[in-house]
Write a protein that holds these residues in place. Structure first.
Motif, PDB file in Angstrom:
ATOM      1  N   PRO A  37       1.004  20.949   0.932  1.00 22.05           N
ATOM      2  CA  PRO A  37       1.375  19.576   1.275  1.00 22.05           C
ATOM      3  C   PRO A  37       1.275  18.649   0.065  1.00 22.05           C
ATOM      4  CG  PRO A  37      -0.200  20.454   2.862  1.00 22.05           C
ATOM      5  CD  PRO A  37      -0.130  21.419   1.716  1.00 22.05           C
ATOM      6  N   LEU A  38       2.375  17.995  -0.260  1.00 22.48           N
ATOM      7  CA  LEU A  38       2.424  17.061  -1.383  1.00 22.48           C
ATOM      8  C   LEU A  38       3.145  15.795  -0.949  1.00 22.48           C
ATOM      9  CD1 LEU A  38       3.588  19.549  -4.155  1.00 22.48           C
ATOM     10  CD2 LEU A  38       1.293  18.616  -3.887  1.00 22.48           C
ATOM     11  N   SER A  39       2.699  14.682  -1.498  1.00 21.68           N
ATOM     12  CA  SER A  39       3.394  13.421  -1.264  1.00 21.68           C
ATOM     13  C   SER A  39       3.162  12.522  -2.464  1.00 21.68           C
ATOM     14  CB  SER A  39       2.902  12.741   0.017  1.00 21.68           C
ATOM     15  OG  SER A  39       1.538  12.420  -0.080  1.00 21.68           O
ATOM     16  N   GLU A  40       3.974  11.499  -2.555  1.00 16.99           N
ATOM     17  CA  GLU A  40       3.854  10.527  -3.638  1.00 16.99           C
ATOM     18  C   GLU A  40       3.772   9.143  -3.017  1.00 16.99           C
ATOM     19  OE1 GLU A  40       6.275   9.060  -7.624  1.00 16.99           O
ATOM     20  OE2 GLU A  40       7.051  10.735  -6.446  1.00 16.99           O
ATOM     21  N   THR A  41       2.781   8.388  -3.465  1.00 16.94           N
ATOM     22  CA  THR A  41       2.551   7.047  -2.952  1.00 16.94           C
ATOM     23  C   THR A  41       2.580   6.071  -4.114  1.00 16.94           C
ATOM     24  OG1 THR A  41       1.093   8.066  -1.326  1.00 16.94           O
ATOM     25  CG2 THR A  41       0.976   5.699  -1.521  1.00 16.94           C
ATOM     26  N   ASN A  42       3.150   4.905  -3.884  1.00 16.39           N
ATOM     27  CA  ASN A  42       3.185   3.917  -4.964  1.00 16.39           C
ATOM     28  C   ASN A  42       1.910   3.082  -4.971  1.00 16.39           C
ATOM     29  OD1 ASN A  42       3.493   1.918  -2.989  1.00 16.39           O
ATOM     30  ND2 ASN A  42       5.659   1.609  -3.390  1.00 16.39           N
ATOM     31  N   ALA A  43       1.817   2.140  -5.893  1.00 16.40           N
ATOM     32  CA  ALA A  43       0.610   1.332  -6.067  1.00 16.40           C
ATOM     33  C   ALA A  43       0.282   0.497  -4.836  1.00 16.40           C
ATOM     34  CB  ALA A  43       0.752   0.437  -7.296  1.00 16.40           C
ATOM     35  N   GLU A  44       1.272   0.212  -4.016  1.00 13.10           N
ATOM     36  CA  GLU A  44       1.038  -0.586  -2.810  1.00 13.10           C
ATOM     37  C   GLU A  44       0.594   0.273  -1.630  1.00 13.10           C
ATOM     38  OE1 GLU A  44       4.053  -1.049  -4.627  1.00 13.10           O
ATOM     39  OE2 GLU A  44       2.998  -2.632  -5.699  1.00 13.10           O
ATOM     40  N   GLY A  45       0.515   1.579  -1.825  1.00 16.64           N
ATOM     41  CA  GLY A  45       0.105   2.470  -0.756  1.00 16.64           C
ATOM     42  C   GLY A  45       1.246   2.931   0.127  1.00 16.64           C
ATOM     43  N   LEU A  46       2.474   2.716  -0.316  1.00 14.26           N
ATOM     44  CA  LEU A  46       3.640   3.142   0.455  1.00 14.26           C
ATOM     45  C   LEU A  46       4.035   4.554   0.046  1.00 14.26           C
ATOM     46  CD1 LEU A  46       5.817  -0.084   0.175  1.00 14.26           C
ATOM     47  CD2 LEU A  46       4.293   0.578   2.045  1.00 14.26           C
ATOM     48  N   CYS A  47       4.256   5.419   1.002  1.00 11.61           N
ATOM     49  CA  CYS A  47       4.717   6.773   0.719  1.00 11.61           C
ATOM     50  C   CYS A  47       6.186   6.691   0.314  1.00 11.61           C
ATOM     51  CB  CYS A  47       4.552   7.661   1.946  1.00 11.61           C
ATOM     52  SG  CYS A  47       5.135   9.353   1.698  1.00 11.61           S
ATOM     53  N   ILE A  48       6.485   7.197  -0.877  1.00  5.52           N
ATOM     54  CA  ILE A  48       7.869   7.153  -1.350  1.00  5.52           C
ATOM     55  C   ILE A  48       8.509   8.544  -1.354  1.00  5.52           C
ATOM     56  CG2 ILE A  48       7.590   5.023  -2.652  1.00  5.52           C
ATOM     57  CD1 ILE A  48       7.298   6.701  -5.189  1.00  5.52           C
ATOM     58  N   TRP A  49       7.699   9.589  -1.074  1.00  8.48           N
ATOM     59  CA  TRP A  49       8.231  10.945  -1.009  1.00  8.48           C
ATOM     60  C   TRP A  49       7.166  11.856  -0.406  1.00  8.48           C
ATOM     61  CZ3 TRP A  49       6.407  15.418  -3.364  1.00  8.48           C
ATOM     62  CH2 TRP A  49       7.240  16.537  -3.271  1.00  8.48           C
ATOM     63  N   ALA A  50       7.589  12.799   0.405  1.00 12.05           N
ATOM     64  CA  ALA A  50       6.704  13.830   0.943  1.00 12.05           C
ATOM     65  C   ALA A  50       7.501  15.123   1.061  1.00 12.05           C
ATOM     66  CB  ALA A  50       6.160  13.412   2.314  1.00 12.05           C
ATOM     67  N   ASN A  51       6.814  16.249   0.870  1.00 13.88           N
ATOM     68  CA  ASN A  51       7.527  17.520   0.996  1.00 13.88           C
ATOM     69  C   ASN A  51       7.422  18.061   2.429  1.00 13.88           C
ATOM     70  OD1 ASN A  51       4.945  18.674   1.040  1.00 13.88           O
ATOM     71  ND2 ASN A  51       5.340  20.108  -0.619  1.00 13.88           N
ATOM     72  N   ILE A  52       8.101  19.156   2.677  1.00 19.48           N
ATOM     73  CA  ILE A  52       8.160  19.745   4.013  1.00 19.48           C
ATOM     74  C   ILE A  52       6.770  20.154   4.497  1.00 19.48           C
ATOM     75  CG2 ILE A  52       9.033  21.724   5.319  1.00 19.48           C
ATOM     76  CD1 ILE A  52      11.590  21.523   3.594  1.00 19.48           C
ATOM     77  N   ALA A  53       5.955  20.727   3.622  1.00 22.67           N
ATOM     78  CA  ALA A  53       4.611  21.161   4.018  1.00 22.67           C
ATOM     79  C   ALA A  53       3.754  19.983   4.466  1.00 22.67           C
ATOM     80  CB  ALA A  53       3.940  21.915   2.866  1.00 22.67           C
ATOM     81  N   HIS A  54       3.926  18.850   3.826  1.00 25.57           N
ATOM     82  CA  HIS A  54       3.182  17.650   4.252  1.00 25.57           C
ATOM     83  C   HIS A  54       3.640  17.242   5.653  1.00 25.57           C
ATOM     84  CE1 HIS A  54       0.832  13.976   2.963  1.00 25.57           C
ATOM     85  NE2 HIS A  54       1.240  13.694   4.182  1.00 25.57           N
ATOM     86  N   GLY A  55       4.922  17.356   5.894  1.00 26.42           N
ATOM     87  CA  GLY A  55       5.437  17.079   7.228  1.00 26.42           C
ATOM     88  C   GLY A  55       4.858  18.028   8.265  1.00 26.42           C
ATOM     89  N   ARG A  56       4.811  19.320   7.938  1.00 24.98           N
ATOM     90  CA  ARG A  56       4.246  20.311   8.868  1.00 24.98           C
ATOM     91  C   ARG A  56       2.771  20.027   9.148  1.00 24.98           C
ATOM     92  NH1 ARG A  56       7.373  24.194   6.005  1.00 24.98           N
ATOM     93  NH2 ARG A  56       5.570  24.680   4.725  1.00 24.98           N
ATOM     94  N   LEU A  57       2.037  19.622   8.118  1.00 24.22           N
ATOM     95  CA  LEU A  57       0.617  19.316   8.268  1.00 24.22           C
ATOM     96  C   LEU A  57       0.393  18.235   9.325  1.00 24.22           C
ATOM     97  CD1 LEU A  57      -2.354  19.590   7.118  1.00 24.22           C
ATOM     98  CD2 LEU A  57      -1.753  17.654   5.659  1.00 24.22           C
ATOM     99  N   THR A  58       1.287  17.282   9.379  1.00 23.46           N
ATOM    100  CA  THR A  58       1.125  16.133  10.277  1.00 23.46           C
ATOM    101  C   THR A  58       1.933  16.258  11.569  1.00 23.46           C
ATOM    102  OG1 THR A  58       2.964  14.920   9.281  1.00 23.46           O
ATOM    103  CG2 THR A  58       0.780  14.602   8.300  1.00 23.46           C
ATOM    104  N   GLY A  59       2.881  17.206  11.601  1.00 27.45           N
ATOM    105  CA  GLY A  59       3.759  17.332  12.755  1.00 27.45           C
ATOM    106  C   GLY A  59       4.915  16.348  12.707  1.00 27.45           C
ATOM    107  N   ARG A  60       5.154  15.796  11.535  1.00 27.40           N
ATOM    108  CA  ARG A  60       6.224  14.815  11.353  1.00 27.40           C
ATOM    109  C   ARG A  60       7.167  15.305  10.263  1.00 27.40           C
ATOM    110  NH1 ARG A  60       1.426  12.765  12.638  1.00 27.40           N
ATOM    111  NH2 ARG A  60       1.255  10.874  13.897  1.00 27.40           N
TER     112      ARG A  60
END
Length: 114
Positions: A37-60
């Motif tokens: 699971p990987l994702s990228e968040t900007n300085a404001e705490g907004l998710c700007i990218w997530a991979n498929i495994a991160h989606g599977r981890l959360t069910g989203r």
């Protein structure tokens, strides 16, 4: 011979910026299908990218995690300390690590360290 091969400094900066952007896109393509699971968040705490495994981890889906939506997958009691810690790390330019719980859409609680 002209300095910078006849290009202006702005041209060189633009070229470097374009190369960096291409490298970032290649990286995201390479890690998109990884089982980590990987994702990228900007300085404001907004998710700007997530991979498929991160989606599977959360069910989203990765798209459902974008913006502030990622916080919906975090256990309620962990949300404020997580965001406060993130904002402090950004403010002071520090590394950030936090242990918290993800709540999968099926209700499963998953401890994570990020």
């Amino acid at each position: 011979t002209l300095p910078n091969g006849g290009s202006s400094i702005v041209d060189k900066i633009d070229s470097i910026s374009e190369t960096l952007h291409i490298q970032q896109q290649r990286y995201k393509l390479l890690v998109h299908d990884l089982d980590i699971p990987l994702s990228e968040t900007n300085a404001e705490g907004l998710c700007i990218w997530a991979n498929i495994a991160h989606g599977r981890l959360t069910g989203r889906s990765p798209e459902e995690l974008l913006g502030t939506n990622w916080i919906n997958a975090v256990y309620k009691a962990d949300r404020k300390p997580l965001m406060d810690g993130w904002m402090e790390a950004v403010k002071y330019g520090r590394e950030f690590q936090f242990d918290y719980t993800i709540i999968h859409t099926d209700g499963t609680e998953i401890p994570v360290s990020a």
